[in-house]
Design an enzyme around this catalytic site. Structure first.
Site, PDB file in Angstrom:
ATOM      1  N   LEU A  34       0.824  -1.226   0.000  1.00 38.73           N
ATOM      2  CA  LEU A  34       0.000   0.000   0.000  1.00 38.73           C
ATOM      3  C   LEU A  34       0.854   1.269   0.000  1.00 38.73           C
ATOM      4  CD1 LEU A  34      -2.832  -1.118   2.491  1.00 38.73           C
ATOM      5  CD2 LEU A  34      -2.771  -1.348  -0.003  1.00 38.73           C
ATOM      6  N   GLY A  37      -0.430   2.062  -3.660  1.00 39.26           N
ATOM      7  CA  GLY A  37      -1.749   1.467  -3.911  1.00 39.26           C
ATOM      8  C   GLY A  37      -2.718   1.790  -2.788  1.00 39.26           C
ATOM      9  N   ASP A  52       5.606  -6.271   2.198  1.00 39.02           N
ATOM     10  CA  ASP A  52       6.613  -5.903   1.199  1.00 39.02           C
ATOM     11  C   ASP A  52       6.932  -7.134   0.337  1.00 39.02           C
ATOM     12  OD1 ASP A  52       8.867  -5.126  -0.168  1.00 39.02           O
ATOM     13  OD2 ASP A  52      10.037  -4.602   1.615  1.00 39.02           O
ATOM     14  N   ALA A  74       6.005  -2.512  -7.849  1.00 39.20           N
ATOM     15  CA  ALA A  74       7.249  -1.821  -8.178  1.00 39.20           C
ATOM     16  C   ALA A  74       7.114  -0.376  -7.735  1.00 39.20           C
ATOM     17  CB  ALA A  74       7.508  -1.859  -9.693  1.00 39.20           C
ATOM     18  N   TYR A 139      15.400   3.094 -13.243  1.00 43.14           N
ATOM     19  CA  TYR A 139      14.135   2.363 -13.380  1.00 43.14           C
ATOM     20  C   TYR A 139      14.187   1.433 -14.602  1.00 43.14           C
ATOM     21  CZ  TYR A 139       9.138   1.752 -14.430  1.00 43.14           C
ATOM     22  OH  TYR A 139       7.904   1.223 -14.735  1.00 43.14           O
ATOM     23  N   ILE A 199       3.176  22.493 -20.175  1.00 39.12           N
ATOM     24  CA  ILE A 199       3.903  21.571 -21.054  1.00 39.12           C
ATOM     25  C   ILE A 199       5.372  21.972 -21.018  1.00 39.12           C
ATOM     26  CG2 ILE A 199       4.304  20.976 -23.481  1.00 39.12           C
ATOM     27  CD1 ILE A 199       1.300  21.031 -23.923  1.00 39.12           C
ATOM     28  N   PHE A 200       6.221  20.991 -20.791  1.00 40.34           N
ATOM     29  CA  PHE A 200       7.659  21.259 -20.776  1.00 40.34           C
ATOM     30  C   PHE A 200       8.189  21.093 -22.197  1.00 40.34           C
ATOM     31  CE2 PHE A 200       6.434  20.057 -16.527  1.00 40.34           C
ATOM     32  CZ  PHE A 200       7.058  21.038 -15.766  1.00 40.34           C
ATOM     33  N   ARG A 266      12.446  19.586 -20.115  1.00 33.93           N
ATOM     34  CA  ARG A 266      13.207  18.891 -19.074  1.00 33.93           C
ATOM     35  C   ARG A 266      14.366  18.154 -19.724  1.00 33.93           C
ATOM     36  NH1 ARG A 266       8.228  16.886 -15.316  1.00 33.93           N
ATOM     37  NH2 ARG A 266       7.418  16.152 -17.294  1.00 33.93           N
ATOM     38  N   GLY A 268      17.014  15.503 -20.736  1.00 32.34           N
ATOM     39  CA  GLY A 268      16.990  14.036 -20.776  1.00 32.34           C
ATOM     40  C   GLY A 268      15.651  13.453 -21.192  1.00 32.34           C
TER      41      GLY A 268
HETATM   42  N1  LIG Z   1       1.711   3.124 -15.434  1.00 33.70           N
HETATM   43  C1  LIG Z   1       2.551   3.029 -16.471  1.00 33.70           C
HETATM   44  O1  LIG Z   1       2.484   3.789 -17.455  1.00 33.70           O
HETATM   45  C2  LIG Z   1       3.623   1.949 -16.478  1.00 33.70           C
HETATM   46  C3  LIG Z   1       4.518   1.930 -17.556  1.00 33.70           C
HETATM   47  C4  LIG Z   1       5.496   0.947 -17.583  1.00 33.70           C
HETATM   48  C5  LIG Z   1       5.543  -0.009 -16.585  1.00 33.70           C
HETATM   49  N2  LIG Z   1       4.683   0.047 -15.535  1.00 33.70           N
HETATM   50  C6  LIG Z   1       4.795  -0.996 -14.498  1.00 33.70           C
HETATM   51  O2  LIG Z   1       3.513  -1.524 -14.212  1.00 33.70           O
HETATM   52  C7  LIG Z   1       3.438  -1.933 -12.850  1.00 33.70           C
HETATM   53  C8  LIG Z   1       2.223  -1.306 -12.181  1.00 33.70           C
HETATM   54  O3  LIG Z   1       2.357   0.107 -12.238  1.00 33.70           O
HETATM   55  P1  LIG Z   1       1.178   1.127 -11.844  1.00 33.70           P
HETATM   56  O4  LIG Z   1       1.195   2.204 -12.844  1.00 33.70           O
HETATM   57  O5  LIG Z   1      -0.072   0.376 -11.601  1.00 33.70           O
HETATM   58  O6  LIG Z   1       1.753   1.732 -10.493  1.00 33.70           O
HETATM   59  P2  LIG Z   1       1.114   1.795  -9.025  1.00 33.70           P
HETATM   60  O7  LIG Z   1       2.087   2.582  -8.201  1.00 33.70           O
HETATM   61  O8  LIG Z   1      -0.299   2.265  -9.105  1.00 33.70           O
HETATM   62  O9  LIG Z   1       1.110   0.283  -8.586  1.00 33.70           O
HETATM   63  C9  LIG Z   1       2.200  -0.356  -7.970  1.00 33.70           C
HETATM   64  C10 LIG Z   1       1.666  -1.161  -6.796  1.00 33.70           C
HETATM   65  O10 LIG Z   1       2.752  -1.863  -6.177  1.00 33.70           O
HETATM   66  C11 LIG Z   1       2.688  -1.658  -4.779  1.00 33.70           C
HETATM   67  N3  LIG Z   1       4.049  -1.757  -4.256  1.00 33.70           N
HETATM   68  C12 LIG Z   1       5.074  -0.886  -4.455  1.00 33.70           C
HETATM   69  N4  LIG Z   1       6.168  -1.311  -3.788  1.00 33.70           N
HETATM   70  C13 LIG Z   1       5.808  -2.473  -3.165  1.00 33.70           C
HETATM   71  C14 LIG Z   1       6.501  -3.376  -2.312  1.00 33.70           C
HETATM   72  N5  LIG Z   1       7.791  -3.180  -1.965  1.00 33.70           N
HETATM   73  N6  LIG Z   1       5.840  -4.446  -1.836  1.00 33.70           N
HETATM   74  C15 LIG Z   1       4.542  -4.670  -2.167  1.00 33.70           C
HETATM   75  N7  LIG Z   1       3.845  -3.845  -2.968  1.00 33.70           N
HETATM   76  C16 LIG Z   1       4.471  -2.757  -3.455  1.00 33.70           C
HETATM   77  C17 LIG Z   1       2.066  -0.283  -4.599  1.00 33.70           C
HETATM   78  O11 LIG Z   1       1.484  -0.089  -3.321  1.00 33.70           O
HETATM   79  C18 LIG Z   1       1.034  -0.271  -5.727  1.00 33.70           C
HETATM   80  O12 LIG Z   1      -0.181  -0.848  -5.297  1.00 33.70           O
HETATM   81  C19 LIG Z   1       4.775  -1.529 -12.228  1.00 33.70           C
HETATM   82  O13 LIG Z   1       5.637  -2.652 -12.246  1.00 33.70           O
HETATM   83  C20 LIG Z   1       5.308  -0.474 -13.171  1.00 33.70           C
HETATM   84  O14 LIG Z   1       6.714  -0.373 -13.118  1.00 33.70           O
HETATM   85  C21 LIG Z   1       3.716   0.996 -15.452  1.00 33.70           C
END
Ligand SMILES: NC(=O)c1ccc[n+]([C@@H]2O[C@H](COP(=O)([O-])OP(=O)(O)OC[C@H]3O[C@@H](n4cnc5c(N)ncnc54)[C@H](O)[C@@H]3O)[C@@H](O)[C@H]2O)c1
Length: 320
Positions: A34, A37, A52, A74, A139, A199-200, A266, A268
């Site tokens: 959480l 999330g 975790d 993540a 990342y 917008i950057f 920005r 990079g």
């Molecule tokens: N949203 C995008 O555009 C995008 C693009 C590329 C990749 N991703 C990947 O998709 C996945 C989901 O991303 P999202 O956009 O839903 O992000 P989000 O932050 O909404 O979801 C990530 C979830 O993981 C949980 N979390 C984080 N660290 C944790 C830990 N150590 N232990 C347990 N739970 C943990 C968070 O509480 C959250 O519920 C991720 O792996 C992200 O890297 C997302």
């Protein structure tokens, strides 16, 4: 009925995935700390373990009795990786190695989230999966590391995996107040309230915006094709949209005039990003992706409905 673990299942993409899994009748367990999330995003009928994903005991408990693990947990933020590469590495790569290892012990199939960030800034567009991978961020490097470990887990230990390189995902339940959320959720929030957007650069930078429903469809298809060969797939639309066009379309959907402010680009920032969806279409049989405008209408409708999920969190005061 499959027994399925979703790490990060209370997050933006994870909550949509859980919704699809619960509705098809699977037994769904979520492992989420959480940190970004929301407990309120948990689908009724799913079980939640708040822990975790990098904690081996919690992971072992979560994986027990499962057949498939969708690993989405993540720190989904390039900026956080710049500030704290060690902390994000622990979650984004080390914990993923733990997931593959636990999956090996238990014969669990792993479908995991990678990212288009593995490519870096490539000249040849649209980007196919066999293009060079030259990440420009911690990342992206960690996500590439996940793919490499998936390959090793398959070759050395017979773990079946499938990885998904998401491009720019958007949809309901993406938190526009988070500093990490995508440009769409921020623009929708501001323009729908008649506020200016920033917008950057000149707004000519382009992205491949993919609706969250298409991401869920890809992940579900990934279960079928997961193998020891550790296949990877782009999750994209193959359509390019400039940030300026995006602001204009969102303003149209909201029925307002876009008030756009420009700031210095920005450093990079990638100028053009566009994925090829050929492999997803041919191997996974993925349907034509949702049109950007239709996806934007979903987001605006969700915001106008009071942002279910996010609003509840404010009311009950769940802390992050
Ligand atoms: N949203 C995008 O555009 C995008 C693009 C590329 C990749 N991703 C990947 O998709 C996945 C989901 O991303 P999202 O956009 O839903 O992000 P989000 O932050 O909404 O979801 C990530 C979830 O993981 C949980 N979390 C984080 N660290 C944790 C830990 N150590 N232990 C347990 N739970 C943990 C968070 O509480 C959250 O519920 C991720 O792996 C992200 O890297 C997302």
């Amino acid at each position: 009925m499959a027994r399925v673990l979703v790490t990060g299942g209370c997050g933006f993409i994870g909550s949509h995935l859980c919704q699809a899994l619960v509705s098809r009748g699977d037994r769904v367990r979520v492992l989420d700390d959480l940190s970004t999330g929301l407990e309120e995003n948990l689908m009724p009928g799913a079980e939640l373990i708040v822990a975790d994903v990098g904690d081996p005991d919690a992971l072992a408990r979560a994986m027990e009795g499962m057949e498939v693990c969708f690993h989405l947990a993540a720190v989904a933020s390039v900026e956080r990786g710049v500030r704290d590469p060690r902390g994000t590495h622990r979650v984004n790569l080390s914990a993923t190695v733990g997931v593959f290892d636990e999956a090996r012990e238990r014969g669990v199939t792993v479908v995991y989230a990678s990212s288009a960030a593995v490519y870096g800034d490539l000249d040849v567009l649209p980007i196919v999966e066999d293009a060079p991978t030259r990440p420009l961020s911690a990342y992206g490097a960690d996500k590439l590391g996940c793919e490499q470990h998936a390959r090793v887990a398959g070759v050395a230990h017979g773990v079946r995996t499938a990885g998904f390189r998401f491009f720019n995902v958007f949809g309901p339940r993406q938190d526009p107040r988070s500093p990490y959320s995508g440009v769409i959720s921020i623009f929708c929030e501001r323009l729908s309230h008649g506020q200016p957007v920033t917008i950057f650069g000149d707004g000519g930078q382009t992205r491949d915006f993919v609706a969250v429903g298409d991401v869920v469809a890809a992940l579900l298809a990934g279960e079928r094709v997961a193998s020891r060969g550790a296949p990877v797939f782009n999750v994209c639309t193959g359509r390019s949209t400039s940030v300026l066009e995006l602001a204009g379309t969102i303003a149209e959907v909201c029925g307002v005039r876009a008030d756009i402010r420009f700031e210095v680009a920005r450093s990079g920032e990638i100028r053009r990003s566009l994925g090829s969806r050929a492999r997803g279409r041919d191997v996974l049989g993925l349907a034509e992706p949702r049109a950007l405008r239709a996806g934007l209408e979903d987001v605006i409708a969700w915001m106008r409905a009071g942002r279910p999920g996010l609003r509840v969190r404010e009311e009950v005061g769940v802390s992050r």
